[in-house]
Design an enzyme around this catalytic site. Sequence first.
Site, PDB file in Angstrom:
ATOM      1  N   GLY A  29       0.809  -1.221   0.000  1.00 17.66           N
ATOM      2  CA  GLY A  29       0.000   0.000   0.000  1.00 17.66           C
ATOM      3  C   GLY A  29       0.832   1.257   0.000  1.00 17.66           C
ATOM      4  N   LYS A 173      -5.881 -15.337   2.838  1.00 16.26           N
ATOM      5  CA  LYS A 173      -5.948 -14.773   1.495  1.00 16.26           C
ATOM      6  C   LYS A 173      -7.020 -15.472   0.645  1.00 16.26           C
ATOM      7  CE  LYS A 173      -2.872 -11.845   2.509  1.00 16.26           C
ATOM      8  NZ  LYS A 173      -3.352 -10.492   2.841  1.00 16.26           N
ATOM      9  N   LEU A 198       5.692 -13.676  -3.646  1.00 15.75           N
ATOM     10  CA  LEU A 198       6.378 -13.122  -2.479  1.00 15.75           C
ATOM     11  C   LEU A 198       6.971 -11.770  -2.863  1.00 15.75           C
ATOM     12  CD1 LEU A 198       7.474 -13.512   0.453  1.00 15.75           C
ATOM     13  CD2 LEU A 198       9.534 -14.466  -0.630  1.00 15.75           C
ATOM     14  N   VAL A 199       6.591 -10.723  -2.147  1.00  9.36           N
ATOM     15  CA  VAL A 199       6.971  -9.365  -2.531  1.00  9.36           C
ATOM     16  C   VAL A 199       8.394  -9.067  -2.054  1.00  9.36           C
ATOM     17  CG1 VAL A 199       6.403  -6.921  -2.364  1.00  9.36           C
ATOM     18  CG2 VAL A 199       4.566  -8.625  -2.401  1.00  9.36           C
TER      19      VAL A 199
END
Length: 308
Positions: A29, A173, A198-199
Site C-alpha cells: 500500500g 488470502k 512473495l513481494v
Amino acid sequence: MEYTNTHTPTKMEHRKPTLCVLDASSYVGFWITKELLNRGYPVHAAVRKTGNPEMEKTIRETGEVENGLVVFPVDIMDYHSILAALKGCSGLFCCMDTPHVYDEKMVELEVRGTINVVEACAQTDTVHKTVYTSSLTAAVWRENILSEKDVDERCWSDKEFCRKMKLWYPLAKTLSEQAAWALAMDRRLKMVSINAGLVLGPAVAEQNSGSTISYLKGAAQMYENGVLAVVDVKFLVDVHIRAMEDSSTGGRYFCFDQIVNSEEETLKLANILRPLISLPQRYEVQGREAFAERLRTRRLHKLVEGTA
C-alpha cells in the site's frame, strides 16, 4: 519478466481521479501510494490503527509536504470510517496485509474487514473499481498439487488443507479473496484481484517481515512443487495501477516476475531476506537441479503488453 516503465510523471498533470489506498501503511500500500502521487493522482491514504507504525509515520510525513495526499485513520471493523476515506474517490486499492505474523485469529479479522471494505465501496456513488491485492498462496495449496500441470487464475487453494496444515496466511488470502469476489458480484462492483508472489523490494525484510514470514511457511513444499514465485514491488505496483486505469480489466491476475525453482535462486532469495531466512555459514550451492515450473501468467502478459 522484464518491464521498463516508460511513463514520465509530471506534477502538473490535472483532472486525474482521486484514488483511495487501504491500508496505505502496508508495504504494498505504501509503494502504491507513493507511485500514484508520482503520477499526479490525488490520494486518500487510509491508514489502519493496527497497521505498521513506521510506515504510517512515513505516510503522515509525506502528507505534510505532498500536495494531493490526505491521510485518513481507518478501522476496518468500523464501516463508517471506511466510507469517510472513500468519499470522493473513483477507485480503491485494497491491500489488507498486517505487520504481524499471521495466526488463526487474523484469518477471521481479515475476512470480516474485507467484507466491510467491499460493501463500503458498493455503497458509494463514486467508486467504480476496486483493485484487490491477493496472493499466489490463495491458489497453490492443495494435497495433490503435483497432479496439476498448470496452476493459473482458475485455481484456488484448498481451505481444509490450509486449516489442517495451519497455513494461516494462505487461508486468510483464500477466504478473503473469495468473500470479496462473492460480494463484488452480488453488488455489481467492478473488481480486479492481483495475486502476488512473495513481494521483494527496498527494506522488505525490515518493513514487511510479518507477511514475508507468513508467506514462506511451507516454502520448501512450494519450491519443490514449482510454485514458489517472487515479484518486485515496483513491478507489482505498476500492474496494480494498470489494472485500475485499463477499463477492460476484470477477474484475477497472477503477478510474479520469477519462479524460484533452483538451489542457486533459493540462495539468492535467502540473502535478500536476511535475517528472516537463515542458512548455515559457508553454505554453497551443491547442485543446479531445477524443479518444473507450474505457474502461468498469460493474463498478466496481456495486461502489460496491452497497456504498454
